[in-house]
Design a protein around this motif. Structure first.
Motif, PDB file in Angstrom:
ATOM      1  N   GLU A 140     -14.166  -1.551  20.420  1.00  0.00           N
ATOM      2  CA  GLU A 140     -12.917  -2.313  20.502  1.00  0.00           C
ATOM      3  C   GLU A 140     -12.704  -3.146  19.249  1.00  0.00           C
ATOM      4  OE1 GLU A 140     -10.773  -5.838  23.151  1.00  0.00           O
ATOM      5  OE2 GLU A 140     -12.681  -4.978  23.818  1.00  0.00           O
ATOM      6  N   LEU A 141     -13.776  -3.767  18.740  1.00  0.00           N
ATOM      7  CA  LEU A 141     -13.657  -4.590  17.545  1.00  0.00           C
ATOM      8  C   LEU A 141     -13.324  -3.723  16.331  1.00  0.00           C
ATOM      9  CD1 LEU A 141     -13.911  -7.263  16.047  1.00  0.00           C
ATOM     10  CD2 LEU A 141     -16.400  -6.927  15.974  1.00  0.00           C
ATOM     11  N   ARG A 142     -13.970  -2.560  16.235  1.00  0.00           N
ATOM     12  CA  ARG A 142     -13.699  -1.652  15.107  1.00  0.00           C
ATOM     13  C   ARG A 142     -12.241  -1.182  15.134  1.00  0.00           C
ATOM     14  NH1 ARG A 142     -16.533   1.716  11.516  1.00  0.00           N
ATOM     15  NH2 ARG A 142     -15.455   3.665  11.046  1.00  0.00           N
ATOM     16  N   LYS A 143     -11.725  -0.849  16.334  1.00  0.00           N
ATOM     17  CA  LYS A 143     -10.337  -0.389  16.451  1.00  0.00           C
ATOM     18  C   LYS A 143      -9.360  -1.500  16.069  1.00  0.00           C
ATOM     19  CE  LYS A 143     -11.207   3.042  20.067  1.00  0.00           C
ATOM     20  NZ  LYS A 143     -10.984   3.397  21.503  1.00  0.00           N
ATOM     21  N   ARG A 144      -9.647  -2.704  16.480  1.00  0.00           N
ATOM     22  CA  ARG A 144      -8.759  -3.829  16.156  1.00  0.00           C
ATOM     23  C   ARG A 144      -8.662  -4.042  14.653  1.00  0.00           C
ATOM     24  NH1 ARG A 144      -9.021  -9.190  19.855  1.00  0.00           N
ATOM     25  NH2 ARG A 144      -9.025  -8.258  21.940  1.00  0.00           N
ATOM     26  N   ILE A 145      -9.802  -4.042  13.996  1.00  0.00           N
ATOM     27  CA  ILE A 145      -9.799  -4.270  12.551  1.00  0.00           C
ATOM     28  C   ILE A 145      -9.118  -3.113  11.830  1.00  0.00           C
ATOM     29  CG2 ILE A 145     -11.294  -4.473  10.515  1.00  0.00           C
ATOM     30  CD1 ILE A 145     -13.190  -6.138  12.174  1.00  0.00           C
ATOM     31  N   ALA A 146      -9.362  -1.890  12.306  1.00  0.00           N
ATOM     32  CA  ALA A 146      -8.712  -0.729  11.694  1.00  0.00           C
ATOM     33  C   ALA A 146      -7.193  -0.838  11.835  1.00  0.00           C
ATOM     34  CB  ALA A 146      -9.212   0.556  12.343  1.00  0.00           C
ATOM     35  N   ARG A 147      -6.720  -1.293  12.994  1.00  0.00           N
ATOM     36  CA  ARG A 147      -5.276  -1.422  13.208  1.00  0.00           C
ATOM     37  C   ARG A 147      -4.678  -2.480  12.287  1.00  0.00           C
ATOM     38  NH1 ARG A 147      -5.501  -2.445  18.145  1.00  0.00           N
ATOM     39  NH2 ARG A 147      -5.216  -4.697  18.111  1.00  0.00           N
ATOM     40  N   ILE A 148      -5.385  -3.613  12.148  1.00  0.00           N
ATOM     41  CA  ILE A 148      -4.885  -4.682  11.278  1.00  0.00           C
ATOM     42  C   ILE A 148      -4.843  -4.222   9.830  1.00  0.00           C
ATOM     43  CG2 ILE A 148      -5.399  -6.979  10.366  1.00  0.00           C
ATOM     44  CD1 ILE A 148      -6.535  -7.683  13.116  1.00  0.00           C
ATOM     45  N   VAL A 149      -5.900  -3.542   9.391  1.00  0.00           N
ATOM     46  CA  VAL A 149      -5.944  -3.047   8.015  1.00  0.00           C
ATOM     47  C   VAL A 149      -4.819  -2.051   7.770  1.00  0.00           C
ATOM     48  CG1 VAL A 149      -7.294  -1.720   6.355  1.00  0.00           C
ATOM     49  CG2 VAL A 149      -8.406  -3.479   7.745  1.00  0.00           C
ATOM     50  N   SER A 150      -4.551  -1.186   8.752  1.00  0.00           N
ATOM     51  CA  SER A 150      -3.474  -0.217   8.616  1.00  0.00           C
ATOM     52  C   SER A 150      -2.120  -0.916   8.513  1.00  0.00           C
ATOM     53  CB  SER A 150      -3.487   0.735   9.820  1.00  0.00           C
ATOM     54  OG  SER A 150      -2.415   1.647   9.751  1.00  0.00           O
ATOM     55  N   GLU A 151      -1.912  -1.952   9.337  1.00  0.00           N
ATOM     56  CA  GLU A 151      -0.654  -2.692   9.280  1.00  0.00           C
ATOM     57  C   GLU A 151      -0.493  -3.397   7.940  1.00  0.00           C
ATOM     58  OE1 GLU A 151      -0.731  -5.303  12.595  1.00  0.00           O
ATOM     59  OE2 GLU A 151      -0.441  -3.721  14.103  1.00  0.00           O
ATOM     60  N   LEU A 152      -1.593  -3.946   7.428  1.00  0.00           N
ATOM     61  CA  LEU A 152      -1.529  -4.620   6.123  1.00  0.00           C
ATOM     62  C   LEU A 152      -1.220  -3.632   5.011  1.00  0.00           C
ATOM     63  CD1 LEU A 152      -4.553  -7.086   6.409  1.00  0.00           C
ATOM     64  CD2 LEU A 152      -2.138  -7.680   6.345  1.00  0.00           C
ATOM     65  N   ALA A 153      -1.834  -2.431   5.098  1.00  0.00           N
ATOM     66  CA  ALA A 153      -1.570  -1.414   4.073  1.00  0.00           C
ATOM     67  C   ALA A 153      -0.109  -0.994   4.079  1.00  0.00           C
ATOM     68  CB  ALA A 153      -2.457  -0.199   4.306  1.00  0.00           C
ATOM     69  N   GLY A 154       0.486  -0.878   5.288  1.00  0.00           N
ATOM     70  CA  GLY A 154       1.884  -0.527   5.378  1.00  0.00           C
ATOM     71  C   GLY A 154       2.795  -1.644   4.857  1.00  0.00           C
ATOM     72  N   ARG A 155       2.412  -2.875   5.133  1.00  0.00           N
ATOM     73  CA  ARG A 155       3.235  -4.005   4.715  1.00  0.00           C
ATOM     74  C   ARG A 155       3.183  -4.210   3.214  1.00  0.00           C
ATOM     75  NH1 ARG A 155       2.338  -8.983   8.364  1.00  0.00           N
ATOM     76  NH2 ARG A 155       3.239  -7.441   9.778  1.00  0.00           N
ATOM     77  N   TYR A 156       2.020  -4.018   2.630  1.00  0.00           N
ATOM     78  CA  TYR A 156       1.839  -4.268   1.201  1.00  0.00           C
ATOM     79  C   TYR A 156       1.857  -2.984   0.369  1.00  0.00           C
ATOM     80  CZ  TYR A 156       0.701  -9.067   2.431  1.00  0.00           C
ATOM     81  OH  TYR A 156       0.744 -10.346   2.902  1.00  0.00           O
ATOM     82  N   GLY A 157       2.293  -1.884   0.970  1.00  0.00           N
ATOM     83  CA  GLY A 157       2.319  -0.623   0.230  1.00  0.00           C
ATOM     84  C   GLY A 157       3.375  -0.635  -0.872  1.00  0.00           C
ATOM     85  N   ASP A 158       3.347   0.406  -1.671  1.00  0.00           N
ATOM     86  CA  ASP A 158       4.268   0.522  -2.805  1.00  0.00           C
ATOM     87  C   ASP A 158       5.711   0.676  -2.305  1.00  0.00           C
ATOM     88  OD1 ASP A 158       5.527   0.860  -5.166  1.00  0.00           O
ATOM     89  OD2 ASP A 158       4.540   2.776  -5.694  1.00  0.00           O
ATOM     90  N   ARG A 159       6.599  -0.267  -2.646  1.00  0.00           N
ATOM     91  CA  ARG A 159       7.993  -0.213  -2.203  1.00  0.00           C
ATOM     92  C   ARG A 159       8.943   0.179  -3.344  1.00  0.00           C
ATOM     93  NH1 ARG A 159       9.010  -5.298   1.925  1.00  0.00           N
ATOM     94  NH2 ARG A 159       7.384  -4.732   3.448  1.00  0.00           N
ATOM     95  N   SER A 160       8.395   0.620  -4.442  1.00  0.00           N
ATOM     96  CA  SER A 160       9.256   0.973  -5.586  1.00  0.00           C
ATOM     97  C   SER A 160       9.992   2.282  -5.358  1.00  0.00           C
ATOM     98  CB  SER A 160       8.395   1.074  -6.855  1.00  0.00           C
ATOM     99  OG  SER A 160       7.359   2.030  -6.689  1.00  0.00           O
TER     100      SER A 160
END
Length: 312
Positions: free
Chosen positions: A292-312
């Motif tokens: 459960e802890l691994r899944k939570r962190i993976a989800r947060i990291v994925s959301e951060l990657a989407g939020r901070y991804g290349d928007r150019s």
């Protein structure tokens, strides 16, 4: 070593009055025979020390005799002034008392020790609370301290975490502890530990209680902290740590791999708490379990990657 022990005997008799050889031996962790020899050495040096025979006997100093603390070493004198914490003393209403005591001790020190003590007090200042913690308001601290000093029963209205949150308690205050800028009172029956800043109302009943003769505040607090951590960290996480990364309470389970990463088990308070703590380490940690802890962190990291991804 012997000279230090002789000073200790002298100060014990000066502060406690009559003591038997057995009591002195227990206090100093030496044999009774050693105490006999030390007492003879003090008498030979001109110290007015007398021994009374019989069941109620013991050693005592001539009434009015006081040492001028010339037995203090340089390190002891420095530690004495370093240990004087003006903030906590002021909290307890003892600021002027501490200042007066230090002044008297300083006046009694030989000039060379006085110089070293002054250097310490001028170059080191103790400030216990953390940077990002607001000072806890403890308006009832002086009243609690008065109850501790005089063994008075206190009736308090206390706010706790569990329901019902506000409860009435009868306290027999045994002692006060300052931990990380926060005051705690250890009180019977029990004993139990209460945060002083969570006391909402307080009444001094005026009734006296008898403090247990065998109660050791320092020993109780050490055991309380150990038990607190055992109760707090009830779960474990399995993690991989980058080279050079350490975590408090982590236990390495395997030798480092060829890249220098190590596996370790880490006690955790909860999934939510561990999630926040481990994310602070960024890419220097990989959580392997619980799932459960691994899944939570993976989800947060994925959301951060989407939020901070290349928007150019």
């Amino acid at each position: 070593m012997k000279s230090s022990r002789l000073v200790s005997i002298l100060l014990l008799l000066q502060t406690r009055g009559r003591m038997t050889a057995a009591q002195l031996a227990e206090e100093l962790e030496v044999s009774v025979r050693t105490v006999y020899r030390d007492v003879e050495a003090l008498s030979a040096a001109g110290v007015p020390l007398y021994g009374d025979a019989g069941h109620a006997g013991g050693y005592r100093l001539l009434a009015g005799y006081r040492t001028r603390l010339t037995g203090l070493t340089r390190d002891e004198a420095e530690a004495l002034f370093l240990a004087g914490a003006p903030g906590p003393a002021a909290d307890l209403g003892l600021g002027p008392v501490l200042a007066a005591a230090q002044l008297k001790v300083r006046a009694a020190l030989p000039p060379e020790l006085r110089t070293h003590a002054d250097r310490v007090s001028g170059r080191f200042h103790l400030d216990a609370p953390g940077w990002y913690a607001d000072a806890e308001e403890s308006p009832y601290l002086p009243a609690v301290a008065e109850g501790v000093w005089n063994s008075r029963v206190l009736h308090v209205r206390y706010r706790r975490w569990a329901e019902p949150t506000d409860v009435d308690r009868r306290l027999e205050p045994y002692g006060l502890v300052l931990k990380a800028g926060r005051w705690y009172v250890v009180a019977g029956p029990g004993p139990r530990t209460f945060r002083v800043d969570q006391i909402l109302q307080l009444t001094n009943s005026g009734d006296e209680f008898t403090r247990p003769d065998n109660f050791d505040l320092a020993a109780y607090w050490t055991a309380y902290q150990r038990d607190f951590h055992d109760r707090l960290y009830r779960e474990e996480a399995l993690v991989r740590l980058a080279p050079g990364v350490t975590l408090a309470r982590a236990v390495q389970t395997e030798p480092a791999d060829e890249d220098g990463w190590t596996r370790a088990t880490v006690p955790i308070e909860s999934i939510d708490h561990a999630q926040a703590e481990f994310l602070r380490l960024g890419t220097a940690i990989e959580v392997l379990a619980p799932p459960e802890l691994r899944k939570r962190i993976a989800r947060i990291v994925s959301e951060l990657a989407g939020r901070y991804g290349d928007r150019s």
